[in-house]
Design an enzyme around this catalytic site. Sequence first.
Site, mmCIF file in Angstrom:
data_model
loop_
_atom_site.group_PDB
_atom_site.id
_atom_site.type_symbol
_atom_site.label_atom_id
_atom_site.label_comp_id
_atom_site.label_asym_id
_atom_site.label_seq_id
_atom_site.Cartn_x
_atom_site.Cartn_y
_atom_site.Cartn_z
ATOM 1 N N THR A 478 0.804 -1.216 0.000
ATOM 2 C CA THR A 478 0.000 0.000 0.000
ATOM 3 C C THR A 478 0.837 1.265 0.000
ATOM 4 O O THR A 478 0.316 2.346 -0.238
ATOM 5 C CB THR A 478 -0.925 -0.001 1.231
ATOM 6 O OG1 THR A 478 -0.142 -0.396 2.367
ATOM 7 C CG2 THR A 478 -2.056 -0.977 1.049
ATOM 8 N N LYS A 732 -4.091 9.994 9.979
ATOM 9 C CA LYS A 732 -4.968 8.903 10.399
ATOM 10 C C LYS A 732 -4.817 7.759 9.402
ATOM 11 O O LYS A 732 -4.656 7.987 8.212
ATOM 12 C CB LYS A 732 -6.432 9.356 10.399
ATOM 13 C CG LYS A 732 -6.780 10.383 11.472
ATOM 14 C CD LYS A 732 -8.250 10.808 11.323
ATOM 15 C CE LYS A 732 -8.651 11.814 12.392
ATOM 16 N NZ LYS A 732 -10.029 12.331 12.163
ATOM 17 N N GLU A 736 -8.449 0.569 6.420
ATOM 18 C CA GLU A 736 -9.764 -0.048 6.539
ATOM 19 C C GLU A 736 -10.887 0.889 6.112
ATOM 20 O O GLU A 736 -11.903 0.435 5.588
ATOM 21 C CB GLU A 736 -10.030 -0.485 7.990
ATOM 22 C CG GLU A 736 -8.833 -0.583 8.882
ATOM 23 C CD GLU A 736 -8.236 -1.983 8.998
ATOM 24 O OE1 GLU A 736 -7.044 -2.082 9.276
ATOM 25 O OE2 GLU A 736 -8.957 -2.958 8.808
#
Lengths: 776, 327
Positions: A478, A732, A736
Amino acid sequence: METNQTKNAPTNVVGKPLDRVDGPAKVTGAARYSAEISVPGTVYGVLKTSTIAKGRITSIDTSRAAKEPGIITILTHENLPKPAKTPQQVEKWRAAQSYLPMQDAQVQYAGQPVALVVADTLERATQAAALINVTYQAEAPIDSFHDPKAELFDPQKIQQGKKDSHVVRGNPQQAFDGAAIRHEATYVHAINHHSPMEPAATLAVWEGADKLTVYESSQNVTMHQGALADLLGMPREQIRVVTKYIGGGFGCKGSFWPHTILTVLAAKAVNRPVKLALTRQQMFTGVGHREDQEQTLKMGTTADGKLVSLVHTKRATTSPWDNYTESNGKILDMLYACPNYSTTYELARANVMTSVWMRAPGEAPGSFALESSLDDVANQLGLDPLEIRLRNYADYDHSNGKPWSSKSLKQCYARGAELFGWDKRQAKPGQNRRGRLLVGHGMATASYPVHSSQGTARVRLFADGHAVVEAGATDLGTGTYTVMTQVSADALGLAPEKIRFELGDTRLPTAPGSGGSVAAGTVASSIMAAAEDVWDKVVKMAVADKKSPLYKAKPADVKVELGRMFLTKDPQKGETLVAALVRSGQPDIEGSGTGKYGAGYEEKNFGQNGADPNNDSKEKKTGGHSMHSFGAHFCEVEVDPDLGTVRITRWVGVHGAGTVLNLKTATSQMIGGAIYGIGAALMEETHRDASFARYTNADLAGYHIPVNADIPEIKVEFVPESDPYINYLGVKGIGELGMVGVAAAVGNAIFNATGRRLRHLPITPDKVLEALRQPA
Amino acid sequence: MNNFSYYQADKAKDATSAKRADKSAAFIAGGTTLLDLMKLNVENHDQLIDVNTLPFRGVEMTKNGLRIGALERMSDVGEHPLVVKNFPAVSQSLLLAASAQLRNMASIGGNILQRTRCGYFRDTAFPCNKREPGTGCPALEGDHRNLAILGTSEACIATSYPGDLSVALTALDAVLTLENAKGKQREVPITRFYLLPGSTPQKETVLEDDELLVAVTIPQTVAAQKSLYLKVRERTSYAYALASAAVGLEVQGGIIRAAKVALGGVGTQPWRSPEAEKMLVGKAPSEAVFRAAAEAALRGAKPREHNAFKVEMAQNTLVRALSEVAA
């Protein structure tokens, strides 16, 4: 030195859509995934797995297999070296599954390892495994909580004792009974499998009787190291776990599974490095799954759609040993302003392996129930789905009374609605046609918590203007390599190509794994803490150096930003870190530091009770902020009313997730989250045969994940959001968030298209046709 | 996968003779099904006879129709101008199948001979009458959502041919050319090539042990030129059909003169429906006529708990296909 920052650190490279720094290595094949690494003398392990789901092994005939050429050993429960402890003997076992196969003749789930063949080639080991003849005394297995033999029980605690199985706030049942609008519905979620492109793999190398290196497909090298230390009775420092690249994990590589220790024990048995990769079929019974589950949600609202009560129960299948289940309730507890809430978990033991966290565990299925029911109530009251969400907007976290550290959900709603053209939505279901197709528009809210975490990093700044930055984190694919390069570049004021960021090795400073969306926020914080250590040292050198513009300044009066030291009161007066280092004659300088993410960061920098000076509300407890990311999904579907097919034709996701470290990788991750959610919504389902407790579609031809043709252009935007409480940079996690609410948005759009509510995931054409047969 | 010997045949006769001499041998062309099944130990062959260099290639119009060499690749045939123009259902059935990579590799002959995707057949841990005759069929009471509702037996309900091409070929009366070890060729209409499972689900086609499928011939008709293949599945690409329909119509003066109808995904074999065709011929095309034909096509269906939806889905698929081809 100013550490108690009230706003996020200035950035230069952070946020830019930098290309992936590991991209060239990946596309040229130079990047080696765990199964691609070989050391001299490596031999190959292949697992033989059980054909039955419950019973005993009565005999294992290895005679034919042993005669195959190249076979080094065949290990079974009779001759596998014993670990020092089994997981069940470890005091605080850190993984989901506490059962280790091949310790005795018991079989407790289909696909459980029963033998491990080691041979000189993968092909020979594979064929020998096929030639092993295992005979069993089979018993009738329990396949799920639906099985008549299954017994639902109250687990008291779920998730290795971390959460209660029953949570109550207020007086939910009474509030529901007295509510003007009472809505009750049951939602079903199929078994899902993570199905990353890269299968799980282990290469175990004993470098001495008590020194072990393991190349593992791990989302968390520290976790793997600790679990191995526990099982082998070895000190952690004697075990090295390395994971340089991961081809997707989605949670299944963030827990410890039998294949890893079995490979390590096999390597001990043959006294050679052993490499073992699960086959695609074994990935369905080797690394956990999202459990089959059913949720009932009672939703009570006022006549104008304000929530007064949420009564939630979940029933799910678990393994014979563990009480793992996703905590679906927590998003119901916090997402809206609802004064009364309860959740209850009931589990039933079946002959399946332990399920495990899978992208947005809890939030994904929990939000499907919540956001679908809310959509129903909105429709019943003639309210726009956005309007009912605004009426229930939580100005603080009702689950704990705390103010939000930051929340940009209203901006997400507004921007998402604008990008999507939500105002053109036809409110009445079943009215919007495109030729033969029914068109529907749906939306849902996304949220994911900032889990408290901490980690360490090391920064070594060279006088030639390069730096090596290290943290034992992982990169799922990612973008950890890339975003941490950017963070390091800004911390030291260097161009990103001057930074080498190293991760994925327990020799590096301990960092959290990639899971629970904590990696980016924590590792970024750790790097900043390590960089601060370097700043401190260089500032001390500079103020003692006659040639420095900062000569004789007090270190406390010096600030560092983007690699430049200057006087806080006279910013013109200063120089770069590198300039001072060069003059010192030192070739390099090293610093390390521990960074925190979430509540720990806030406590350290703001104190536990001084949370928010503006918080004078009685119902809000002191003790800091509640920390979450938020977002909104908007989607358009086309439903073919004759064939039952559903196609997503438009998607907009707008999220508030603090500082975005890299617009390109972050956008990709949010697109990936939406695609992952669309898969769960429309096609992902593993079928477990009820009589055999064995999967019938355990491969990627049978287990459908979306292909390109299923996915339209997905528009993703982030709204600007600053959050001083969570870490230096206000980052943050977003791993998810992008998936939460996706299935509900799809279901809500299908409702808008057809007037039929589909509560059973995945929403396949058979279910759509069945729903369309019923009256709207 | 067991060890096997590999033999590259230079002549057809060498290939078929080798096959006759070795009951455990298999021909390999693209290998896209065979190698999967060998890796799963569902098929175990001690010899693979590579037929790829044999001269069964080419796509050409003959007096009997379009002749396609069995070793042509799916992608080449699906995109061939003669196929696209004269047999749209065949082109569509090929291009809607599998993935681009598989279509580039898989041969026409191999496609026609592909085996079921029934999960019980493909996992040797389960009993399966098709794989091991007499062991039973767990699909009857188990996971049969993808399995057949037409042509089933108590021994087997697998969609024995799960693919697409043969559905189109079945609708359009294709003829298969088989060649045996004596070099003798015979022609078998595809409608008589596949066998119903009955009590012997392991016997799937009329192909003899030493026979090689060498060509497919599709008669050129007006209905073939006005044909269409429609495929329904939850995933838009790279998925087998839950239901599919291959249809061709010849309409003259507002009346259907000839109709070709076959269904996929619902039968134990590609399911030609003379019942539906009978309801169509001689009538003016209309939704009501198509609906009546669709109901006739599924009249003999034996749905089970998890595949009952296929009755309505197949009917609607057929109605849609007929409506589109008539439009």
